[in-house]
Design an enzyme around this catalytic site. Structure first.
Site, PDB file in Angstrom:
ATOM      1  N   ASP A 247       0.840  -1.191   0.000  1.00 40.86           N
ATOM      2  CA  ASP A 247       0.000   0.000   0.000  1.00 40.86           C
ATOM      3  C   ASP A 247       0.878   1.245   0.000  1.00 40.86           C
ATOM      4  O   ASP A 247       0.674   2.192  -0.771  1.00 40.86           O
ATOM      5  CB  ASP A 247      -0.893  -0.043   1.254  1.00 40.86           C
ATOM      6  N   ASP A 251       2.381   3.908  -3.589  1.00 39.57           N
ATOM      7  CA  ASP A 251       2.192   5.355  -3.732  1.00 39.57           C
ATOM      8  C   ASP A 251       3.527   6.032  -4.045  1.00 39.57           C
ATOM      9  O   ASP A 251       3.567   7.034  -4.756  1.00 39.57           O
ATOM     10  CB  ASP A 251       1.594   5.960  -2.453  1.00 39.57           C
TER      11      ASP A 251
END
Ligand code: NAD
Length: 360
Positions: A247, A251
């Site tokens: 996760d 990004d």
């Protein structure tokens, strides 16, 4: 081919980018002689407003009935202060659980036309072409016990990171297979100097590697990986990691690609009742409340997710390549939204979608 697709536009810019992704899907299918049957379902904040639940049972039914699902994004600021179990994002976890997807594939590529959009130096990001494979169905986001208990100075928040051997092995196998079809290098990311889950992860990754003697396996600690991704991203081909590490690091991948709006993702896993492989496709970004409803959002991550759907769920490689080439052509022409900092006037979400259809 006949493609039966469920769309879940969700909230905020999810609605805007999904509209363009669907337009491109219809255009590519028309060009190559395929037919598409589209059904739209509710997920996230809009589902809470209409049914009281972030993922109503009807959405689960539709997803299990479709060949593949194309999602936008969920999340509305009005739910920011409610408990996690009542938030739109709960719908996201719900659809992933319903479909049993366990591997989230996030390709990160640096396009020539976008090299100046990255805050990193050109020579560092040029030629980046990697895939982050994030375990999606386990780890700290699902582990129990969890919750907040006690009070005063003793009030305590608890989450649990837990993985079984089979959960680790299946996602590693998916990553090895991807690496085998690419540059044959797999990096397994963990924190085995501190976490027991990571020690098991590393052991299982080594065991699975025996099935893939043609793929080179390396291990890297997650903190070092965060640094290497910006120092030398070209050294990576396929990376595999547990849910929360993926996760966060994916990004960071957005920085390499120029904008988070550029990144597609594919979540794959077990089989549907029909016997077909499960596939859930969505851009990496969220609902972006700051630009929602303004026709400003970059739809290329959602459109790239259509390419991923054509490739992974339907094996339509020529069609997927056509969509990716059309994205590249639009970037080369400078027809981009504001987040990519064009020299001239930025295009709207809708104009970029139209430009991709024309390039197709
Ligand atoms: P976000 O990805 O929505 O936005 C982060 C920043 O990137 C914002 O400045 C936004 O304007 C920009 N951005 C994102 N997508 C863009 C695009 N396509 N084009 C141009 N700019 C874009 O992340 P956030 O602000 O942390 O979260 C907003 C909401 O979305 C929250 O409710 C969060 O929980 C939710 N969320 C949902 C998903 C999902 O549905 N998969 C993923 C992440 C966040």
């Amino acid at each position: 081919m006949h493609l039966k697709i469920l769309t879940l536009p969700g909230d905020g810019i999810g609605v805007e980018v999904t509209r363009e992704a669907v337009r491109v899907l219809e255009a590519v299918c028309a060009k190559f002689g395929h037919t598409v049957k589209l059904t739209e379902g509710l997920l996230g904040g809009i589902a809470i407003h209409k049914t009281g639940e972030p993922m109503p049972p009807e959405t689960a039914r539709l997803a299990l009935d479709a060949d593949a699902t194309l999602m936008g994004a969920v999340g509305l600021p009005e739910f920011d202060n409610v408990p996690p179990s009542q938030r739109p994002e709960k719908g996201l976890l719900g659809i992933r659980k319903t479909l049993g997807v366990f591997a989230n594939l996030r390709p990160v590529r640096t396009y020539k036309a976008l090299i100046d959009s990255s805050p990193l130096k050109n020579h560092l990001v040029e030629g980046t072409d990697l895939i982050i494979v994030r375990e999606l169905n386990g780890g700290i986001y699902y582990g129990t016990p969890r919750g907040i208990s006690g009070e005063g100075a003793d009030e305590r928040g608890t989450n649990t990171m837990t993985y079984t051997r089979s959960e680790i092995a299946r996602v590693c196998r998916t990553a090895f297979n991807l690496a085998r079809a690419r540059r044959k290098k797999l990096t397994s990311v963990d924190k085995s100097n501190v976490l027991e889950t990571s020690q098991l992860w590393r052991r299982v990754a080594v065991e699975v590697a025996a099935e893939f003697p043609d793929v080179e396996l390396e291990h890297i600690l997650v903190d070092n990986c965060a640094m290497q991704l910006v120092l030398n991203p070209r050294r990576f081909d396929v990376l595999v990691m547990e849910n929360m590490f993926g996760d966060i690091l994916s990004d960071e991948g957005a920085v390499l690609a120029g904008s988070i709006g550029m990144l597609p993702s594919a979540s794959i896993g077990g089989k549907l009742p029909s016997g077909a492989w499960v596939g859930l496709y969505e851009p990496v970004h969220g609902s972006a409340p700051d630009i929602a409803g303004q026709n400003k959002a970059n739809p290329l991550g959602a459109i790239g997710s259509v390419a991923a759907m054509l490739e992974y769920s339907f094996g339509l490689l020529k069609e997927a390549a056509a969509v990716n080439h059309a994205i590249e052509a639009v970037l080369d022409q400078g027809k981009v939204t504001a987040d990519l900092k064009p020299k001239g006037k930025p295009l709207t979400t809708e104009q970029v979608g139209q430009a991709v259809c024309e390039a197709l």
